[in-house]
Scaffold this motif. Structure first.
Motif, PDB file in Angstrom:
ATOM      1  N   ALA A 263       7.862   8.676  -8.212  1.00 50.92           N
ATOM      2  CA  ALA A 263       6.971   9.530  -7.386  1.00 50.92           C
ATOM      3  C   ALA A 263       6.188   8.598  -6.270  1.00 50.92           C
ATOM      4  CB  ALA A 263       5.913   9.969  -8.396  1.00 50.92           C
ATOM      5  N   LEU A 264       5.793   7.285  -6.640  1.00 48.05           N
ATOM      6  CA  LEU A 264       5.038   6.556  -5.483  1.00 48.05           C
ATOM      7  C   LEU A 264       6.191   6.150  -4.421  1.00 48.05           C
ATOM      8  CD1 LEU A 264       3.411   4.068  -8.022  1.00 48.05           C
ATOM      9  CD2 LEU A 264       2.324   5.869  -6.405  1.00 48.05           C
ATOM     10  N   THR A 265       7.345   6.132  -4.824  1.00 49.61           N
ATOM     11  CA  THR A 265       8.244   5.427  -3.777  1.00 49.61           C
ATOM     12  C   THR A 265       8.781   6.542  -2.698  1.00 49.61           C
ATOM     13  OG1 THR A 265      10.098   5.575  -5.166  1.00 49.61           O
ATOM     14  CG2 THR A 265       9.129   3.237  -4.768  1.00 49.61           C
ATOM     15  N   THR A 266       8.834   7.702  -3.255  1.00 51.92           N
ATOM     16  CA  THR A 266       9.206   8.893  -2.533  1.00 51.92           C
ATOM     17  C   THR A 266       8.293   9.475  -1.852  1.00 51.92           C
ATOM     18  OG1 THR A 266       9.374  10.201  -4.383  1.00 51.92           O
ATOM     19  CG2 THR A 266      11.470   9.235  -3.843  1.00 51.92           C
ATOM     20  N   ASN A 267       6.857   9.668  -2.184  1.00 50.43           N
ATOM     21  CA  ASN A 267       5.734  10.246  -1.726  1.00 50.43           C
ATOM     22  C   ASN A 267       5.331   9.849  -0.412  1.00 50.43           C
ATOM     23  OD1 ASN A 267       3.167  11.465  -1.351  1.00 50.43           O
ATOM     24  ND2 ASN A 267       3.352  11.734  -3.557  1.00 50.43           N
ATOM     25  N   PRO A 268       5.326  10.842   0.511  1.00 53.76           N
ATOM     26  CA  PRO A 268       4.751  10.738   2.004  1.00 53.76           C
ATOM     27  C   PRO A 268       3.575  10.183   1.860  1.00 53.76           C
ATOM     28  CG  PRO A 268       5.425  12.925   1.856  1.00 53.76           C
ATOM     29  CD  PRO A 268       5.846  12.213   0.413  1.00 53.76           C
ATOM     30  N   ARG A 269       2.707  10.534   1.196  1.00 53.31           N
ATOM     31  CA  ARG A 269       1.373  10.000   1.143  1.00 53.31           C
ATOM     32  C   ARG A 269       0.943   8.460   0.582  1.00 53.31           C
ATOM     33  NH1 ARG A 269      -3.120  13.245  -1.188  1.00 53.31           N
ATOM     34  NH2 ARG A 269      -1.875  13.512  -3.212  1.00 53.31           N
ATOM     35  N   VAL A 270       2.088   8.063   0.361  1.00 54.70           N
ATOM     36  CA  VAL A 270       1.877   6.609   0.317  1.00 54.70           C
ATOM     37  C   VAL A 270       2.319   5.907   1.412  1.00 54.70           C
ATOM     38  CG1 VAL A 270       3.047   4.434  -1.316  1.00 54.70           C
ATOM     39  CG2 VAL A 270       2.540   6.868  -2.320  1.00 54.70           C
ATOM     40  N   ASP A 271       1.654   4.797   1.997  1.00 55.71           N
ATOM     41  CA  ASP A 271       1.809   4.261   3.227  1.00 55.71           C
ATOM     42  C   ASP A 271       2.730   3.104   3.023  1.00 55.71           C
ATOM     43  OD1 ASP A 271       0.132   6.090   5.108  1.00 55.71           O
ATOM     44  OD2 ASP A 271      -1.453   5.143   3.562  1.00 55.71           O
ATOM     45  N   LYS A 272       2.723   2.455   1.811  1.00 58.56           N
ATOM     46  CA  LYS A 272       3.184   1.056   1.629  1.00 58.56           C
ATOM     47  C   LYS A 272       3.642   1.274   0.365  1.00 58.56           C
ATOM     48  CE  LYS A 272       3.598  -3.276   1.509  1.00 58.56           C
ATOM     49  NZ  LYS A 272       4.370  -4.228   2.587  1.00 58.56           N
ATOM     50  N   VAL A 273       4.658   0.515   0.027  1.00 60.37           N
ATOM     51  CA  VAL A 273       5.061   0.183  -1.443  1.00 60.37           C
ATOM     52  C   VAL A 273       5.344  -1.224  -1.703  1.00 60.37           C
ATOM     53  CG1 VAL A 273       7.631   0.861  -1.419  1.00 60.37           C
ATOM     54  CG2 VAL A 273       6.443   1.092  -3.614  1.00 60.37           C
TER      55      VAL A 273
END
Ligand code: NAD
Length: 492
Positions: free
Chosen positions: A228-238
Protein backbone atom coordinates in the motif's frame (compact mmCIF):
# COMPACT_ATOMS: atom_id res chain seq x y z
CA UNK A 1 6.04 -7.77 29.77
CA UNK A 2 8.54 -8.45 32.49
CA UNK A 3 12.14 -8.81 31.33
CA UNK A 4 15.05 -9.68 33.55
CA UNK A 5 18.72 -10.24 32.87
CA UNK A 6 22.02 -9.20 34.33
CA UNK A 7 22.17 -5.45 34.70
CA UNK A 8 18.47 -4.82 34.31
CA UNK A 9 15.28 -6.00 35.88
CA UNK A 10 12.01 -4.26 35.47
CA UNK A 11 8.81 -3.88 33.62
CA UNK A 12 8.71 -2.65 30.05
CA UNK A 13 5.41 -1.49 28.74
CA UNK A 14 5.10 -1.52 25.00
CA UNK A 15 2.05 0.07 23.41
CA UNK A 16 0.36 -2.17 20.90
CA UNK A 17 -1.87 -0.85 18.15
CA UNK A 18 -1.05 1.39 15.25
CA UNK A 19 0.48 4.77 15.91
CA UNK A 20 -1.39 7.34 13.85
CA UNK A 21 -1.63 11.05 14.63
CA UNK A 22 0.12 10.47 17.98
CA UNK A 23 -2.59 8.04 19.12
CA UNK A 24 -2.45 4.28 19.49
CA UNK A 25 -5.40 3.08 17.48
CA UNK A 26 -6.95 -0.27 16.72
CA UNK A 27 -6.78 -1.12 13.06
CA UNK A 28 -9.79 0.35 11.32
CA UNK A 29 -10.06 -2.31 8.70
CA UNK A 30 -10.23 -5.55 10.62
CA UNK A 31 -9.54 -5.47 14.34
CA UNK A 32 -9.78 -9.22 14.59
CA UNK A 33 -6.54 -9.94 12.77
CA UNK A 34 -3.35 -10.15 14.77
CA UNK A 35 0.34 -10.86 14.17
CA UNK A 36 2.10 -13.33 16.47
CA UNK A 37 5.46 -12.13 17.75
CA UNK A 38 7.75 -15.05 18.50
CA UNK A 39 10.89 -15.20 20.66
CA UNK A 40 13.50 -16.70 18.30
CA UNK A 41 15.55 -18.04 21.21
CA UNK A 42 12.70 -20.29 22.34
CA UNK A 43 10.22 -20.41 19.48
CA UNK A 44 7.55 -19.30 21.95
CA UNK A 45 4.96 -16.58 21.56
CA UNK A 46 5.87 -13.23 23.15
CA UNK A 47 2.62 -11.49 22.30
CA UNK A 48 0.09 -10.94 19.54
CA UNK A 49 -0.40 -7.48 18.16
CA UNK A 50 -3.07 -5.93 15.93
CA UNK A 51 -2.37 -6.23 12.23
CA UNK A 52 -2.59 -3.08 10.14
CA UNK A 53 -4.06 -3.20 6.64
CA UNK A 54 -4.13 -0.81 3.64
CA UNK A 55 -7.09 1.16 5.05
CA UNK A 56 -4.89 2.05 8.03
CA UNK A 57 -2.18 3.27 5.67
CA UNK A 58 -4.74 5.72 4.25
CA UNK A 59 -5.43 7.10 7.74
CA UNK A 60 -1.72 7.33 8.45
CA UNK A 61 -1.19 9.18 5.16
CA UNK A 62 -3.97 11.64 6.06
CA UNK A 63 -2.12 12.33 9.31
CA UNK A 64 1.27 12.63 7.62
CA UNK A 65 -0.04 15.04 4.97
CA UNK A 66 -1.81 17.12 7.56
CA UNK A 67 1.38 17.38 9.64
CA UNK A 68 3.48 18.22 6.59
CA UNK A 69 1.12 21.03 5.61
CA UNK A 70 0.61 22.47 9.08
CA UNK A 71 3.12 21.70 11.80
CA UNK A 72 6.19 20.25 10.10
CA UNK A 73 7.75 20.62 6.66
CA UNK A 74 7.88 24.27 5.67
CA UNK A 75 6.07 25.28 8.88
CA UNK A 76 8.71 24.21 11.37
CA UNK A 77 12.18 25.73 11.38
CA UNK A 78 15.25 23.57 11.10
CA UNK A 79 16.37 24.49 14.60
CA UNK A 80 12.97 23.44 16.02
CA UNK A 81 13.13 20.14 14.17
CA UNK A 82 16.65 19.63 15.44
CA UNK A 83 15.52 20.09 19.04
CA UNK A 84 12.95 17.31 18.70
CA UNK A 85 15.51 14.94 17.20
CA UNK A 86 18.02 15.62 19.95
CA UNK A 87 15.32 15.13 22.58
CA UNK A 88 14.48 11.75 21.01
CA UNK A 89 18.18 10.80 21.20
CA UNK A 90 18.21 11.65 24.90
CA UNK A 91 15.10 9.59 25.58
CA UNK A 92 16.61 6.60 23.76
CA UNK A 93 19.68 6.90 25.97
CA UNK A 94 17.54 7.20 29.09
CA UNK A 95 15.72 3.97 28.16
CA UNK A 96 18.76 2.14 26.86
CA UNK A 97 18.19 -0.97 29.01
CA UNK A 98 14.52 -1.19 28.15
CA UNK A 99 15.14 -0.79 24.43
CA UNK A 100 18.01 -3.30 24.51
CA UNK A 101 15.77 -5.79 26.33
CA UNK A 102 13.02 -5.40 23.76
CA UNK A 103 15.45 -5.72 20.86
CA UNK A 104 17.08 -8.75 22.39
CA UNK A 105 13.82 -10.51 23.13
CA UNK A 106 12.23 -9.70 19.79
CA UNK A 107 15.17 -10.27 17.43
CA UNK A 108 17.39 -12.65 19.43
CA UNK A 109 20.50 -10.49 19.41
CA UNK A 110 22.73 -10.58 22.50
CA UNK A 111 21.54 -8.08 25.09
CA UNK A 112 24.96 -6.47 25.56
CA UNK A 113 25.37 -6.04 21.79
CA UNK A 114 21.88 -4.59 21.50
CA UNK A 115 22.70 -2.18 24.29
CA UNK A 116 26.20 -1.07 23.29
CA UNK A 117 25.61 -1.42 19.55
CA UNK A 118 22.05 -1.05 18.34
CA UNK A 119 20.51 1.26 20.92
CA UNK A 120 23.60 3.44 21.21
CA UNK A 121 23.75 3.73 17.42
CA UNK A 122 20.07 4.68 17.17
CA UNK A 123 20.59 7.49 19.71
CA UNK A 124 23.65 8.77 17.88
CA UNK A 125 21.78 8.78 14.56
CA UNK A 126 18.95 10.91 16.00
CA UNK A 127 21.48 13.26 17.59
CA UNK A 128 23.56 13.55 14.41
CA UNK A 129 20.56 14.43 12.22
CA UNK A 130 19.30 16.75 14.94
CA UNK A 131 22.56 18.61 14.34
CA UNK A 132 21.94 18.72 10.60
CA UNK A 133 18.37 20.03 10.74
CA UNK A 134 19.36 23.71 10.92
CA UNK A 135 22.24 23.39 8.46
CA UNK A 136 20.23 22.51 5.38
CA UNK A 137 20.27 25.33 2.86
CA UNK A 138 20.64 26.01 -0.82
CA UNK A 139 23.21 27.93 -2.83
CA UNK A 140 23.36 31.18 -4.76
CA UNK A 141 24.45 30.89 -8.37
CA UNK A 142 25.39 34.11 -10.15
CA UNK A 143 24.74 34.05 -13.88
CA UNK A 144 25.77 37.64 -14.58
CA UNK A 145 25.59 40.98 -12.81
CA UNK A 146 21.84 41.28 -13.41
CA UNK A 147 20.84 37.63 -13.23
CA UNK A 148 21.13 35.20 -10.44
CA UNK A 149 19.55 32.03 -9.21
CA UNK A 150 19.30 30.41 -5.84
CA UNK A 151 18.46 26.87 -4.88
CA UNK A 152 16.07 25.80 -2.18
CA UNK A 153 16.52 22.38 -0.59
CA UNK A 154 12.91 21.45 0.03
CA UNK A 155 11.62 18.37 1.83
CA UNK A 156 10.24 15.85 -0.62
CA UNK A 157 6.99 15.46 1.34
CA UNK A 158 5.38 12.37 2.86
CA UNK A 159 7.66 9.33 2.96
CA UNK A 160 6.78 5.66 3.13
CA UNK A 161 9.51 3.71 4.89
CA UNK A 162 9.81 -0.07 5.05
CA UNK A 163 12.41 -1.79 7.23
CA UNK A 164 13.66 -5.35 7.89
CA UNK A 165 14.08 -7.44 11.03
CA UNK A 166 17.85 -7.73 11.37
CA UNK A 167 18.48 -4.32 12.99
CA UNK A 168 14.95 -3.13 13.81
CA UNK A 169 15.78 -0.12 15.96
CA UNK A 170 18.88 0.92 14.02
CA UNK A 171 16.91 0.78 10.76
CA UNK A 172 14.13 2.84 12.35
CA UNK A 173 16.70 5.53 13.19
CA UNK A 174 18.43 5.40 9.77
CA UNK A 175 15.07 6.01 8.13
CA UNK A 176 13.20 8.38 10.45
CA UNK A 177 15.97 10.73 11.62
CA UNK A 178 17.20 12.11 8.25
CA UNK A 179 13.63 12.34 6.93
CA UNK A 180 12.57 14.45 9.91
CA UNK A 181 15.71 16.58 9.74
CA UNK A 182 14.84 17.67 6.20
CA UNK A 183 11.21 18.39 7.09
CA UNK A 184 9.55 15.28 5.67
CA UNK A 185 6.83 13.37 7.49
CA UNK A 186 6.74 9.61 7.68
CA UNK A 187 4.61 6.49 7.62
CA UNK A 188 6.88 3.62 8.59
CA UNK A 189 6.25 -0.11 8.44
CA UNK A 190 8.51 -2.18 10.68
CA UNK A 191 9.09 -5.83 9.88
CA UNK A 192 6.17 -7.99 10.97
CA UNK A 193 8.76 -10.20 12.71
CA UNK A 194 10.26 -7.49 14.93
CA UNK A 195 7.93 -4.52 15.46
CA UNK A 196 8.35 -4.13 19.23
CA UNK A 197 11.20 -1.59 19.40
CA UNK A 198 9.48 0.62 16.80
CA UNK A 199 6.32 0.45 18.89
CA UNK A 200 8.23 1.39 22.02
CA UNK A 201 9.75 4.28 20.07
CA UNK A 202 6.24 5.68 19.51
CA UNK A 203 6.08 6.33 23.27
CA UNK A 204 9.35 8.25 23.11
CA UNK A 205 8.31 10.25 20.04
CA UNK A 206 5.19 11.34 21.86
CA UNK A 207 7.10 12.12 25.03
CA UNK A 208 9.54 14.23 23.00
CA UNK A 209 6.54 16.34 21.99
CA UNK A 210 6.77 15.57 18.29
CA UNK A 211 3.67 17.08 16.63
CA UNK A 212 0.91 14.61 15.74
CA UNK A 213 1.23 12.90 12.38
CA UNK A 214 4.93 13.60 11.83
CA UNK A 215 5.77 9.92 12.38
CA UNK A 216 3.13 7.22 12.00
CA UNK A 217 3.83 3.52 12.55
CA UNK A 218 1.70 0.89 10.84
CA UNK A 219 2.66 -2.69 11.63
CA UNK A 220 1.61 -5.17 8.97
CA UNK A 221 2.81 -7.52 6.26
CA UNK A 222 4.74 -6.61 3.11
CA UNK A 223 2.14 -7.56 0.50
CA UNK A 224 -0.55 -5.53 2.31
CA UNK A 225 0.83 -2.54 4.24
CA UNK A 226 4.20 -2.48 2.42
CA UNK A 227 2.52 -2.70 -0.95
CA UNK A 228 0.00 0.00 0.00
CA UNK A 229 2.87 2.37 0.76
CA UNK A 230 4.73 1.68 -2.47
CA UNK A 231 1.69 1.89 -4.77
CA UNK A 232 -0.05 4.85 -3.14
CA UNK A 233 0.23 8.10 -5.14
CA UNK A 234 -0.03 10.10 -1.91
CA UNK A 235 3.41 8.80 -0.92
CA UNK A 236 6.10 11.09 -2.37
CA UNK A 237 9.06 8.88 -1.62
CA UNK A 238 9.66 5.31 -0.53
CA UNK A 239 12.76 4.32 1.41
CA UNK A 240 13.26 0.59 1.76
CA UNK A 241 15.75 -1.72 3.39
CA UNK A 242 15.40 -5.42 2.74
CA UNK A 243 15.97 -8.07 0.13
CA UNK A 244 16.89 -7.39 -3.48
CA UNK A 245 13.82 -9.36 -4.62
CA UNK A 246 11.41 -7.08 -2.74
CA UNK A 247 13.46 -4.00 -3.70
CA UNK A 248 12.87 -4.86 -7.34
CA UNK A 249 9.11 -5.07 -6.73
CA UNK A 250 9.14 -1.74 -4.92
CA UNK A 251 10.89 0.03 -7.75
CA UNK A 252 8.38 -1.38 -10.20
CA UNK A 253 5.42 -0.34 -8.04
CA UNK A 254 6.89 3.15 -7.59
CA UNK A 255 7.31 3.54 -11.32
CA UNK A 256 3.74 2.45 -11.97
CA UNK A 257 2.14 4.79 -9.42
CA UNK A 258 3.31 8.41 -9.19
CA UNK A 259 6.94 7.77 -10.17
CA UNK A 260 7.88 8.37 -6.53
CA UNK A 261 11.58 8.43 -5.83
CA UNK A 262 13.05 5.33 -4.19
CA UNK A 263 15.98 4.63 -1.94
CA UNK A 264 16.87 0.96 -1.72
CA UNK A 265 19.28 -0.69 0.72
CA UNK A 266 19.36 -4.31 -0.38
CA UNK A 267 21.25 -7.56 -0.02
CA UNK A 268 24.92 -8.39 -0.32
CA UNK A 269 27.51 -11.11 -0.72
CA UNK A 270 30.52 -9.14 0.35
CA UNK A 271 34.11 -10.14 -0.33
CA UNK A 272 36.67 -10.02 2.43
CA UNK A 273 40.22 -10.21 1.04
CA UNK A 274 43.25 -11.11 3.13
CA UNK A 275 46.70 -10.64 1.58
CA UNK A 276 49.70 -12.53 2.98
CA UNK A 277 51.31 -9.33 4.32
CA UNK A 278 48.31 -8.56 6.56
CA UNK A 279 48.47 -8.49 10.34
CA UNK A 280 47.48 -12.15 10.66
CA UNK A 281 45.77 -12.17 14.05
CA UNK A 282 43.85 -8.97 13.37
CA UNK A 283 42.68 -10.33 10.02
CA UNK A 284 41.46 -13.56 11.66
CA UNK A 285 39.61 -11.60 14.34
CA UNK A 286 37.89 -9.37 11.79
CA UNK A 287 37.11 -12.26 9.42
CA UNK A 288 35.15 -13.90 12.25
CA UNK A 289 33.43 -10.65 13.19
CA UNK A 290 32.67 -9.98 9.50
CA UNK A 291 30.51 -13.07 9.25
CA UNK A 292 29.33 -14.01 12.74
CA UNK A 293 28.28 -10.51 13.87
CA UNK A 294 24.48 -10.42 14.27
CA UNK A 295 24.45 -14.18 13.54
CA UNK A 296 25.34 -13.49 9.91
CA UNK A 297 22.04 -11.63 9.48
CA UNK A 298 23.87 -8.63 8.21
CA UNK A 299 23.48 -7.19 4.73
CA UNK A 300 27.20 -6.39 4.56
CA UNK A 301 28.41 -9.67 6.13
CA UNK A 302 31.85 -10.68 4.88
CA UNK A 303 30.43 -13.94 3.59
CA UNK A 304 33.03 -14.60 0.86
CA UNK A 305 36.50 -14.84 2.32
CA UNK A 306 39.52 -14.78 -0.02
CA UNK A 307 42.88 -15.63 1.58
CA UNK A 308 46.20 -15.53 -0.25
CA UNK A 309 47.56 -19.00 -0.88
CA UNK A 310 50.69 -18.80 1.30
CA UNK A 311 48.68 -18.24 4.49
CA UNK A 312 45.43 -20.00 3.52
CA UNK A 313 45.87 -23.24 5.52
CA UNK A 314 47.03 -21.51 8.67
CA UNK A 315 44.29 -18.89 8.34
CA UNK A 316 41.62 -21.57 7.91
CA UNK A 317 42.94 -23.38 10.99
CA UNK A 318 42.94 -20.25 13.16
CA UNK A 319 39.55 -19.03 11.94
CA UNK A 320 38.10 -22.47 12.64
CA UNK A 321 39.45 -22.27 16.20
CA UNK A 322 37.84 -18.84 16.65
CA UNK A 323 34.52 -20.04 15.20
CA UNK A 324 34.45 -22.98 17.62
CA UNK A 325 34.94 -20.59 20.51
CA UNK A 326 32.02 -18.33 19.47
CA UNK A 327 29.55 -18.55 22.32
CA UNK A 328 26.14 -19.36 20.87
CA UNK A 329 23.13 -19.27 23.15
CA UNK A 330 20.69 -17.30 25.29
CA UNK A 331 20.76 -13.64 24.19
CA UNK A 332 20.40 -12.52 27.81
CA UNK A 333 23.50 -14.43 28.94
CA UNK A 334 26.27 -11.78 29.11
CA UNK A 335 28.83 -14.19 27.62
CA UNK A 336 26.74 -14.85 24.49
CA UNK A 337 28.07 -13.56 21.18
CA UNK A 338 25.71 -15.27 18.75
CA UNK A 339 21.99 -15.66 19.33
CA UNK A 340 19.36 -17.46 17.26
CA UNK A 341 18.37 -16.81 13.65
CA UNK A 342 15.21 -14.77 13.41
CA UNK A 343 12.63 -17.40 12.44
CA UNK A 344 11.95 -20.98 11.51
CA UNK A 345 11.80 -19.88 7.86
CA UNK A 346 15.27 -18.32 8.01
CA UNK A 347 16.59 -21.30 9.94
CA UNK A 348 15.32 -23.70 7.26
CA UNK A 349 16.65 -21.49 4.47
CA UNK A 350 20.15 -21.37 5.96
CA UNK A 351 20.20 -25.12 6.71
CA UNK A 352 19.18 -25.77 3.09
CA UNK A 353 22.12 -23.70 1.91
CA UNK A 354 24.45 -25.60 4.21
CA UNK A 355 23.13 -28.85 2.80
CA UNK A 356 23.58 -27.60 -0.75
CA UNK A 357 27.20 -26.71 0.04
CA UNK A 358 27.85 -30.20 1.37
CA UNK A 359 26.19 -31.76 -1.69
CA UNK A 360 28.26 -29.58 -4.03
CA UNK A 361 31.45 -30.89 -2.44
CA UNK A 362 32.54 -27.90 -0.35
CA UNK A 363 34.51 -28.91 2.74
CA UNK A 364 32.87 -28.13 6.11
CA UNK A 365 35.74 -26.86 8.26
CA UNK A 366 33.50 -26.35 11.26
CA UNK A 367 29.80 -26.06 12.13
CA UNK A 368 27.09 -26.91 9.66
CA UNK A 369 24.62 -28.16 12.27
CA UNK A 370 21.84 -26.98 14.51
CA UNK A 371 22.93 -25.66 17.90
CA UNK A 372 20.87 -26.72 20.92
CA UNK A 373 17.41 -28.22 20.96
CA UNK A 374 15.07 -25.23 21.06
CA UNK A 375 15.01 -21.94 19.19
CA UNK A 376 16.59 -21.24 15.82
CA UNK A 377 20.30 -21.55 16.62
CA UNK A 378 22.87 -22.56 14.00
CA UNK A 379 26.54 -23.30 14.60
CA UNK A 380 29.06 -20.84 13.18
CA UNK A 381 29.93 -22.49 9.87
CA UNK A 382 32.98 -22.30 7.61
CA UNK A 383 33.19 -23.90 4.18
CA UNK A 384 36.64 -24.32 2.64
CA UNK A 385 37.73 -25.09 -0.93
CA UNK A 386 34.62 -23.65 -2.53
CA UNK A 387 34.27 -22.92 -6.25
CA UNK A 388 32.63 -19.88 -7.79
CA UNK A 389 29.72 -21.79 -9.31
CA UNK A 390 28.36 -23.08 -5.97
CA UNK A 391 25.06 -21.69 -4.66
CA UNK A 392 26.68 -21.02 -1.27
CA UNK A 393 29.16 -18.75 -3.07
CA UNK A 394 26.66 -16.95 -5.28
CA UNK A 395 23.61 -16.43 -3.06
CA UNK A 396 23.16 -14.29 0.03
CA UNK A 397 22.66 -16.84 2.83
CA UNK A 398 22.01 -14.31 5.60
CA UNK A 399 23.28 -16.63 8.29
CA UNK A 400 26.53 -17.53 10.10
CA UNK A 401 28.05 -19.23 7.05
CA UNK A 402 31.28 -18.12 5.37
CA UNK A 403 32.85 -19.58 2.24
CA UNK A 404 36.65 -19.58 1.92
CA UNK A 405 38.84 -19.66 -1.19
CA UNK A 406 42.53 -19.11 -1.80
CA UNK A 407 44.00 -16.80 -4.43
CA UNK A 408 47.43 -16.00 -5.87
CA UNK A 409 47.41 -12.52 -7.37
CA UNK A 410 45.82 -9.14 -6.73
CA UNK A 411 44.38 -9.14 -10.25
CA UNK A 412 42.77 -12.53 -9.74
CA UNK A 413 41.19 -11.68 -6.39
CA UNK A 414 39.74 -8.37 -7.61
CA UNK A 415 38.05 -10.19 -10.48
CA UNK A 416 36.72 -12.85 -8.10
CA UNK A 417 35.52 -10.28 -5.55
CA UNK A 418 33.60 -8.43 -8.27
CA UNK A 419 32.10 -11.63 -9.67
CA UNK A 420 28.71 -11.09 -8.01
CA UNK A 421 25.52 -9.20 -8.76
CA UNK A 422 25.85 -7.52 -5.36
CA UNK A 423 28.07 -4.61 -4.36
CA UNK A 424 27.38 -3.58 -0.79
CA UNK A 425 30.63 -3.89 1.13
CA UNK A 426 34.08 -5.48 1.18
CA UNK A 427 37.18 -5.85 3.32
CA UNK A 428 40.87 -5.62 2.41
CA UNK A 429 43.58 -6.73 4.81
CA UNK A 430 47.13 -5.76 3.92
CA UNK A 431 50.05 -3.81 5.35
CA UNK A 432 50.91 -2.39 1.91
CA UNK A 433 49.35 1.06 1.81
CA UNK A 434 49.60 1.44 -1.95
CA UNK A 435 47.89 -1.90 -2.48
CA UNK A 436 45.13 -1.01 -0.01
CA UNK A 437 44.21 2.09 -2.01
CA UNK A 438 44.64 0.34 -5.36
CA UNK A 439 42.32 -2.51 -4.42
CA UNK A 440 39.82 -0.21 -2.68
CA UNK A 441 39.47 1.77 -5.92
CA UNK A 442 38.77 -1.32 -7.98
CA UNK A 443 36.26 -3.14 -5.78
CA UNK A 444 32.72 -2.48 -6.97
CA UNK A 445 31.06 -1.93 -3.60
CA UNK A 446 29.63 0.96 -1.62
CA UNK A 447 31.97 0.40 1.33
CA UNK A 448 35.56 -0.86 1.47
CA UNK A 449 36.89 -1.52 4.94
CA UNK A 450 40.69 -1.58 5.07
CA UNK A 451 42.09 -3.58 8.00
CA UNK A 452 38.69 -3.55 9.73
CA UNK A 453 35.14 -4.76 9.07
CA UNK A 454 31.56 -3.87 10.05
CA UNK A 455 32.86 -0.57 11.33
CA UNK A 456 29.92 1.84 11.05
CA UNK A 457 29.92 5.53 11.80
CA UNK A 458 26.99 7.88 11.54
CA UNK A 459 29.03 10.37 9.50
CA UNK A 460 30.06 7.82 6.85
CA UNK A 461 27.68 7.03 3.97
CA UNK A 462 26.50 3.48 3.53
CA UNK A 463 24.80 1.87 0.55
CA UNK A 464 25.13 -0.40 -2.41
CA UNK A 465 26.58 -0.59 -5.89
CA UNK A 466 24.91 -2.84 -8.47
CA UNK A 467 21.94 -4.85 -7.15
CA UNK A 468 22.71 -3.92 -3.55
CA UNK A 469 20.77 -0.71 -3.83
CA UNK A 470 20.19 2.86 -4.84
CA UNK A 471 21.09 5.86 -2.70
CA UNK A 472 23.10 6.24 0.49
CA UNK A 473 22.12 6.25 4.13
CA UNK A 474 24.01 7.96 6.96
CA UNK A 475 26.19 11.02 6.78
CA UNK A 476 25.30 14.15 4.89
CA UNK A 477 24.43 11.97 1.89
CA UNK A 478 21.25 10.58 3.47
CA UNK A 479 19.71 14.05 3.54
CA UNK A 480 19.62 13.96 -0.26
CA UNK A 481 17.16 11.05 -0.12
CA UNK A 482 14.57 13.31 1.45
CA UNK A 483 15.10 16.62 -0.33
CA UNK A 484 14.47 18.03 -3.73
CA UNK A 485 16.23 21.01 -5.19
CA UNK A 486 14.28 23.95 -6.51
CA UNK A 487 16.02 26.60 -8.63
CA UNK A 488 14.64 30.13 -8.38
CA UNK A 489 15.93 32.27 -11.25
CA UNK A 490 15.84 36.04 -10.98
CA UNK A 491 16.16 38.66 -13.68
CA UNK A 492 17.07 41.81 -11.77
P1 NAD B 1 12.39 -8.58 3.00
O1 NAD B 1 12.70 -7.91 1.73
O2 NAD B 1 11.67 -9.87 2.95
O3 NAD B 1 11.52 -7.64 3.94
C1 NAD B 1 11.90 -6.32 4.26
C2 NAD B 1 10.67 -5.51 4.54
O4 NAD B 1 9.90 -5.44 3.34
C3 NAD B 1 9.75 -6.09 5.61
O5 NAD B 1 9.21 -5.04 6.38
C4 NAD B 1 8.67 -6.75 4.78
O6 NAD B 1 7.44 -6.84 5.44
C5 NAD B 1 8.56 -5.81 3.60
N1 NAD B 1 7.98 -6.38 2.38
C6 NAD B 1 7.93 -7.68 2.01
N2 NAD B 1 7.28 -7.81 0.84
C7 NAD B 1 6.91 -6.57 0.45
C8 NAD B 1 6.21 -6.04 -0.67
N3 NAD B 1 5.73 -6.83 -1.63
N4 NAD B 1 6.01 -4.71 -0.75
C9 NAD B 1 6.47 -3.89 0.21
N5 NAD B 1 7.13 -4.33 1.30
C10 NAD B 1 7.37 -5.65 1.43
O7 NAD B 1 13.77 -8.69 3.74
P2 NAD B 1 14.03 -9.27 5.19
O8 NAD B 1 13.99 -10.76 5.07
O9 NAD B 1 13.19 -8.62 6.20
O10 NAD B 1 15.51 -8.75 5.45
C11 NAD B 1 16.60 -9.39 4.95
C12 NAD B 1 17.15 -8.72 3.71
O11 NAD B 1 17.37 -7.35 3.94
C13 NAD B 1 18.47 -9.26 3.29
O12 NAD B 1 18.51 -9.48 1.90
C14 NAD B 1 19.46 -8.19 3.67
O13 NAD B 1 20.64 -8.19 2.95
C15 NAD B 1 18.66 -6.97 3.49
N6 NAD B 1 19.18 -5.88 4.30
C16 NAD B 1 19.85 -4.87 3.69
C17 NAD B 1 20.38 -3.82 4.43
C18 NAD B 1 21.11 -2.70 3.76
O14 NAD B 1 21.30 -1.66 4.37
N7 NAD B 1 21.53 -2.84 2.52
C19 NAD B 1 20.22 -3.80 5.81
C20 NAD B 1 19.54 -4.84 6.41
C21 NAD B 1 19.01 -5.87 5.64
Amino acid sequence: HEFSHSGFKGKVEIPTGLFINNEWASPKSDGARTIDIVNPATGQLITSIPEGLPADVELALDAAHNAFNNTWGPNCSGSERGKYLIKIAELIERDIDKLASIESLDSGKAFMRAKMGDVTTAASVFRYYGGWADKIHGKVIEQSIDKLAYTRHEPIGVCGQIIPWNFPLVMFSFKVAPALATGCTVVIKPSELTPLSAMYMTKLLKEAGLPAGVVNVVVGYGPTVGNALTTNPRVDKVAFTGSTAVGRMIMEAASKSNLKSVTLELGGKSANIVFDDANFNEAVKYAAHAIFFNHGQNCCAGSRLFVQRGIYDEFARKLTEVARRVKVGDPFDPSTYQGPQISQTQYDRIMNYIESGKQAGAKVLTGGERHGKTGYFIEPTIFGDVTSDMKIVRDEIFGPVVVMTSFDTEEEVIAAANDTKYGLASGVFTSDLARAHRVAARIKAGTVWVNCYNDFHVQIPFGGFKESGIGRELGEYALENYMQVKAVQINL
